[in-house]
Write an enzyme that holds these catalytic residues in place. Structure first.
Site, short mmCIF file in Angstrom:
data_model
loop_
_atom_site.label_atom_id
_atom_site.label_comp_id
_atom_site.label_asym_id
_atom_site.label_seq_id
_atom_site.Cartn_x
_atom_site.Cartn_y
_atom_site.Cartn_z
CB SER A 34 -3.48 -0.78 -2.12
OG SER A 34 -4.34 0.03 -1.36
CG HIS A 83 -1.79 1.24 1.29
ND1 HIS A 83 -2.82 1.46 0.40
CD2 HIS A 83 -1.76 2.33 2.10
CE1 HIS A 83 -3.40 2.61 0.67
NE2 HIS A 83 -2.76 3.17 1.69
CB SER A 84 0.94 4.29 0.30
OG SER A 84 1.26 5.64 0.13
CG LEU A 85 7.13 3.05 1.10
CD1 LEU A 85 8.15 3.53 0.09
CD2 LEU A 85 7.62 3.30 2.52
#
Length: 252
Positions: free
Chosen positions: A120, A93-95
């Site tokens: 994500s 997710h993200s990073l």
């Protein structure tokens, strides 16, 4: 065959030694492996979750932060090689999404094409923006965190906890904001993208652009919510992941 030994990098909240596939989970900026502690209970019993713990947080707080995303990706890929005796899928997710992409590239180069990549809350690696949140002062960084609603309000209200969290958040923002995509061959594994309908960090076009990064099946799942939409959609997330891993779960 001797089972791999969990290390400071790899956490198994619900070990499943006979599982047919392993799902490697990569946290967001400032996040930790415990973010995924509840996920195994939502997944098929044939999926074992391996959550990655980055240096510089929780029980690794005394270690220096990693200096670049490329360095982190190589380190994670190396840690995963002993676990590649069965199919490895990746979820970030993200990073963790862009990290998962680079880990997938490293694993592929080492001869271990991932079973699948699930990402994500992050635009495609080829769609870059200039961002400087890591250079903000503490108050500015706190405003950024509150805007994304990814940190428990109890943490934001506790000065001692903030002193522990902010350095990790800043270090992670630094490596992801300084990341520059290097063009190369697309992945050869299925790629599923989750995005929040109101995520200020990812536009619909930027989420769709992930399609360019695989020659295999591609799916884009849009859910209600902002940047941390997945916290309200855990069951849906697990359902899509299980479906994506279905070819590896059937008894033969």
């Amino acid at each position: 065959m001797t089972e791999p030994r969990s290390t400071l990098w790899i956490r198994r909240f619900q070990p499943r030694p006979t599982a047919r596939v392993r799902l490697v989970c990569l946290p967001h900026a400032g996040g930790s492996a415990t973010f995924f502690a509840g996920l195994p209970a939502l997944l098929d019993r044939e999926v074992e979750v391996l959550a990655v713990q980055y240096p510089g947080r929780q029980d690794r707080r005394g270690e220096p932060f990693v200096e670049s995303l490329d360095h982190l990706a190589r380190a994670v890929a190396d840690e995963l090689l002993p676990w590649a005796d069965r199919p490895l899928a990746l979820f970030g997710h993200s990073l963790g999404a862009v990290l998962g992409f680079e880990v997938a590239r490293s694993l592929t180069a080492a001869g271990h094409v991932p079973a699948a990549l699930f990402v994500s809350g992050r635009r495609a690696p080829s769609r870059q923006r200039r961002e400087y949140a890591h250079a903000l002062d503490d108050d500015g960084l706190l405003r950024e965190i509150r805007t994304l609603s990814g940190t428990d309000d109890r943490v934001l209200a506790d000065e001692e906890l903030l002193r522990m969290v902010l350095p990790a958040v800043r270090a992670d923002y630094r490596i992801v904001e300084n990341y520059r995509y290097t063009p190369g061959p697309p992945l050869d594994c299925p790629l599923t993208v989750f995005t929040g309908a109101d995520d200020p960090k990812v536009s619909a076009d930027e989420a769709e652009a992930w399609r360019e990064h695989t020659t295999d099946a591609f799916d884009l799942v849009t859910l209600s919510g902002g940047h941390f939409f997945l916290t309200a959609h855990q069951e849906r997330l697990a359902e899509v992941i299980t479906k994506g891993l279905a070819p590896f779960l059937a008894r033969r």
